[in-house]
Enzyme design. Sequence first.
Site, mmCIF file in Angstrom:
data_model
loop_
_atom_site.group_PDB
_atom_site.id
_atom_site.type_symbol
_atom_site.label_atom_id
_atom_site.label_comp_id
_atom_site.label_asym_id
_atom_site.label_seq_id
_atom_site.Cartn_x
_atom_site.Cartn_y
_atom_site.Cartn_z
ATOM 1 N N ALA A 148 0.817 -1.220 0.000
ATOM 2 C CA ALA A 148 0.000 0.000 0.000
ATOM 3 C C ALA A 148 0.848 1.267 0.000
ATOM 4 O O ALA A 148 0.569 2.216 -0.747
ATOM 5 C CB ALA A 148 -0.940 -0.019 1.208
ATOM 6 N N LYS A 199 -0.037 -17.126 -0.485
ATOM 7 C CA LYS A 199 1.249 -16.431 -0.323
ATOM 8 C C LYS A 199 1.371 -15.849 1.073
ATOM 9 O O LYS A 199 2.481 -15.724 1.616
ATOM 10 C CB LYS A 199 1.422 -15.369 -1.404
ATOM 11 N N ASP A 262 3.711 -12.051 -6.044
ATOM 12 C CA ASP A 262 3.104 -11.681 -4.769
ATOM 13 C C ASP A 262 3.792 -12.388 -3.605
ATOM 14 O O ASP A 262 3.961 -11.814 -2.519
ATOM 15 C CB ASP A 262 1.609 -12.021 -4.796
ATOM 16 N N ASN A 272 3.336 -10.503 8.988
ATOM 17 C CA ASN A 272 3.484 -11.955 8.927
ATOM 18 C C ASN A 272 4.940 -12.360 9.052
ATOM 19 O O ASN A 272 5.278 -13.303 9.781
ATOM 20 C CB ASN A 272 2.907 -12.493 7.620
#
Length: 368
Positions: A148, A199, A262, A272
């Site tokens: 983002a 992913k 990705d 993560n």
Amino acid sequence: MTTIAILGAGVMGSALTFPLADNGHDLRLVGTHLDRQIIDAIRATGVHPGLGRALHTRVRPYQLEEVEAAFDGAEIAVSGVNSFGVAWAGQRLASLLTPGMLVIAIAKGMVARDNGDLRLLPRVLAEQVPPELRSRVSWAAIGGPSIAGEVAARRETCVVFTGDDQAALDRLAAAFRTSWYHVWTSTDLVGVEVCAAMKNCYGLGVGFAEGILDRLGEDGSPDRNHNYEAALFAQAMREIVQMVRLLGGQPETPWGLAGAGDLFVTSTGGRNVRAGRLVGGGLRFSDARARLGGITMEGAAAIQVIGGALPKLTERGLIAPEDFPLLRHLHTVVGRDQPLRMPWSVFFDSDARPRTAPSAAAGADEQG
């Protein structure tokens, strides 16, 4: 100029206003019940607090109770909520959409039925809308490597818009595409969305590598743990390809932006990976989550859902016990809070030939 309403003022939903504003669209950004302070901040300063950047003056912020006004006359709706809010977003959209609208979603993940059948989040979103209206709305989703903050900074970004209707995808791509926000389209919704969900699982696992260096007291060593990361990346790609085949997607999709692209960007950082690093450093996952303040991690949630479905799919004979060894171990570490003991010996040599699974494929691909 197109009127576009975005439901969800988090960082990704808001970052998408940058290419859209560059294209001159009329933008309405609606905060969820969790976004009230974000909308207040944008109204007061023009700056999105999560992105640290001023939004374009074309972006009009709305609180949730103003959502009807925001969607009035909109031609495109963006579901900007994360995976945990998809059902809620669909329920809200049910009263806001009109025939002929285009809907595109950013959430990545799956949900599982009791028998282990896996459901894609764009389908879950659409299912909340009454069938008669649902069939008169075009549904799509965004996949591929897209951080983002980089989108908001107008860094070169390549993404995949996916859905069942190529004409709708072309219209959406034209609305979003700029000289720096590059859009490809794919009608392989299953393939793109399986990649998008899985992913996140494997990105958490790649974080183990740095944690192991921490545990050894070699976090400052010039000799990193890239061999470890690369091996996990390779096994992850094998398992993503197998899941795409299992659920009826196109096996070539994981090798492009939606899969390898990705997975790479997800493995370079984020919540993560930070959680994985703590586990690699010796913590149980529950302790790592507590250390991070209980923040939301879509990767951990995806491991719980997808990894938790594997035993049920195995019992039904849809996959073999030796299939998905990395994801199974990730579920042991995250879902069952067990210590990390990477099962290297069962990687790569396992039988990766495609298996047909009509029931699982139907569960992933049906819309209603």
